[in-house]
Design a protein around this motif. Structure first.
Motif, short mmCIF file in Angstrom:
data_model
loop_
_atom_site.label_atom_id
_atom_site.label_comp_id
_atom_site.label_asym_id
_atom_site.label_seq_id
_atom_site.Cartn_x
_atom_site.Cartn_y
_atom_site.Cartn_z
N ASN A 1 56.90 -39.83 68.97
CA ASN A 1 57.51 -38.89 69.90
C ASN A 1 57.55 -37.44 69.43
OD1 ASN A 1 57.91 -41.05 71.55
ND2 ASN A 1 60.00 -41.40 70.83
N ASP A 2 56.67 -36.64 69.96
CA ASP A 2 56.63 -35.20 69.71
C ASP A 2 56.51 -34.83 68.23
OD1 ASP A 2 56.87 -34.86 72.42
OD2 ASP A 2 59.02 -34.59 72.37
N ALA A 3 55.61 -35.47 67.52
CA ALA A 3 55.45 -35.20 66.09
C ALA A 3 54.36 -34.15 65.86
CB ALA A 3 55.08 -36.49 65.36
N LEU A 4 54.57 -33.29 64.86
CA LEU A 4 53.57 -32.33 64.43
C LEU A 4 52.54 -33.05 63.58
CD1 LEU A 4 52.60 -29.36 64.14
CD2 LEU A 4 54.00 -29.25 62.07
N LEU A 5 51.27 -32.73 63.77
CA LEU A 5 50.19 -33.41 63.07
C LEU A 5 49.24 -32.38 62.47
CD1 LEU A 5 48.34 -36.50 64.19
CD2 LEU A 5 46.98 -34.47 63.84
N LEU A 6 48.83 -32.58 61.22
CA LEU A 6 47.78 -31.79 60.58
C LEU A 6 46.64 -32.74 60.26
CD1 LEU A 6 49.80 -29.69 57.98
CD2 LEU A 6 48.98 -28.94 60.20
N GLN A 7 45.42 -32.32 60.57
CA GLN A 7 44.25 -33.14 60.25
C GLN A 7 43.12 -32.25 59.77
OE1 GLN A 7 43.68 -35.02 64.08
NE2 GLN A 7 42.08 -33.59 64.64
N GLY A 8 42.28 -32.80 58.92
CA GLY A 8 41.13 -32.08 58.41
C GLY A 8 40.00 -33.04 58.12
N ASP A 9 38.76 -32.60 58.41
CA ASP A 9 37.59 -33.47 58.27
C ASP A 9 36.41 -32.70 57.69
OD1 ASP A 9 38.84 -35.65 59.80
OD2 ASP A 9 38.52 -34.35 61.54
N TYR A 10 35.56 -33.42 56.97
CA TYR A 10 34.25 -32.94 56.56
C TYR A 10 33.26 -33.64 57.49
CZ TYR A 10 30.00 -32.20 53.91
OH TYR A 10 28.73 -31.84 53.54
N LEU A 11 32.39 -32.86 58.18
CA LEU A 11 31.51 -33.40 59.21
C LEU A 11 30.04 -33.18 58.88
CD1 LEU A 11 33.44 -31.93 62.27
CD2 LEU A 11 33.67 -34.23 61.29
N ILE A 12 29.22 -34.18 59.21
CA ILE A 12 27.76 -34.10 59.10
C ILE A 12 27.20 -34.16 60.52
CG2 ILE A 12 25.67 -35.23 58.24
CD1 ILE A 12 27.37 -34.13 56.01
N HIS A 13 26.30 -33.22 60.86
CA HIS A 13 25.72 -33.13 62.20
C HIS A 13 24.25 -33.53 62.19
CE1 HIS A 13 29.24 -30.58 62.31
NE2 HIS A 13 29.23 -30.66 63.63
N ASN A 14 23.84 -34.26 63.23
CA ASN A 14 22.44 -34.62 63.45
C ASN A 14 22.05 -34.07 64.82
OD1 ASN A 14 21.84 -36.38 61.10
ND2 ASN A 14 23.59 -37.49 61.91
N TRP A 15 21.14 -33.11 64.83
CA TRP A 15 20.79 -32.37 66.04
C TRP A 15 19.73 -33.11 66.85
CZ3 TRP A 15 23.85 -28.41 67.25
CH2 TRP A 15 24.62 -27.86 66.22
N PHE A 16 19.91 -33.09 68.18
CA PHE A 16 18.90 -33.60 69.10
C PHE A 16 17.85 -32.52 69.29
CE2 PHE A 16 22.73 -35.98 70.23
CZ PHE A 16 22.24 -37.27 70.24
N ASN A 17 16.56 -32.90 69.34
CA ASN A 17 15.49 -31.91 69.43
C ASN A 17 15.06 -31.60 70.85
OD1 ASN A 17 15.25 -31.61 66.63
ND2 ASN A 17 14.01 -33.46 66.50
N ASP A 18 15.30 -32.48 71.80
CA ASP A 18 14.76 -32.30 73.15
C ASP A 18 15.80 -31.83 74.16
OD1 ASP A 18 16.15 -34.64 72.96
OD2 ASP A 18 14.70 -35.86 74.04
N ILE A 19 16.60 -30.83 73.79
CA ILE A 19 17.61 -30.25 74.67
C ILE A 19 17.05 -28.95 75.23
CG2 ILE A 19 19.97 -29.37 74.81
CD1 ILE A 19 19.73 -32.39 74.22
N ASP A 20 17.05 -28.82 76.57
CA ASP A 20 16.48 -27.62 77.22
C ASP A 20 17.31 -26.37 76.96
OD1 ASP A 20 14.36 -29.07 78.23
OD2 ASP A 20 15.37 -29.51 80.12
N GLY B 1 20.82 -24.68 75.02
CA GLY B 1 21.85 -24.89 74.01
C GLY B 1 21.39 -25.82 72.90
N ARG B 2 22.36 -26.27 72.10
CA ARG B 2 22.08 -27.20 71.00
C ARG B 2 23.11 -28.31 71.04
NH1 ARG B 2 21.13 -25.18 65.39
NH2 ARG B 2 19.94 -27.09 65.39
N LEU B 3 22.64 -29.55 70.90
CA LEU B 3 23.51 -30.71 70.95
C LEU B 3 23.34 -31.54 69.69
CD1 LEU B 3 25.47 -32.55 72.62
CD2 LEU B 3 23.41 -33.69 73.50
N ALA B 4 24.45 -31.95 69.10
CA ALA B 4 24.43 -32.79 67.90
C ALA B 4 25.46 -33.89 68.04
CB ALA B 4 24.73 -31.97 66.66
#
Length: 158
Positions: free
Chosen positions: A70-89, A91-94
């Motif tokens: 119930n109404d709690a404050l939250l802190l989160q942190g992540d290390y992310l690895i992205h893999n990009w799609f090549n056939d996007i007309d 912008g860029r999508l990963a």
């Protein structure tokens, strides 16, 4: 006392996150390397993302959890690895995956590990990114318990 050390550690990590350098965003026309925005879901709040290079980034969130604690404050942190799609007309999508942690400040503080998985879309010629993610969570303190959350969001890169 332990809570003060935890908060100090989190603030130190955020400071390192904000001051690190990268040339990824300028080379890809999205503005800068640091994105700030909002995320809606569980949790809902403010999100920051800092690109390290074309494949990796750190993200942090300061949010509010409305489920279970119930109404709690939250802190989160992540290390992310992205893999990009090549056939996007336009912008860029990963798709991305990563590892991170979270702290929920409630009556009984909750500490856990996150494994975020999601999609990240960078709009062509605009400093704006959209994302959607889910994150299985293993809470470790005060009890060992599986959980999960997810959100959609938008960030402005500067």
């Amino acid at each position: 006392m332990k809570l003060n050390k935890l908060i100090t550690s989190v603030l130190f990590i955020v400071l390192l996150f904000l001051t690190s350098e990268s040339a990824f965003a300028q080379a890809n026309g999205i503005g800068g390397n640091l994105g700030a925005g909002i995320m809606l879901g569980e949790p809902s709040g403010i999100t920051l993302k800092k690109w390290n290079n074309q494949r990796s980034a750190f993200d942090v969130g300061v949010a509010w959890s409305f489920s279970g604690n119930n109404d709690a404050l939250l802190l989160q942190g992540d290390y992310l690895i992205h893999n990009w799609f090549n056939d996007i007309d336009e912008g860029r999508l990963a798709w991305y995956y990563g590892i991170g942690g979270r702290v929920v400040f409630a009556n009984d503080a909750v500490v856990g590990a996150r494994i975020p998985i999601g999609l990240n879309y960078l709009i062509s010629d605009q400093p704006i990114g959209l994302f959607a993610e889910v994150a299985p969570i293993l809470d470790l303190v005060p009890d060992t318990e599986f959980n999960g959350n997810g959100a959609i969001g938008i960030r402005y890169y500067f």
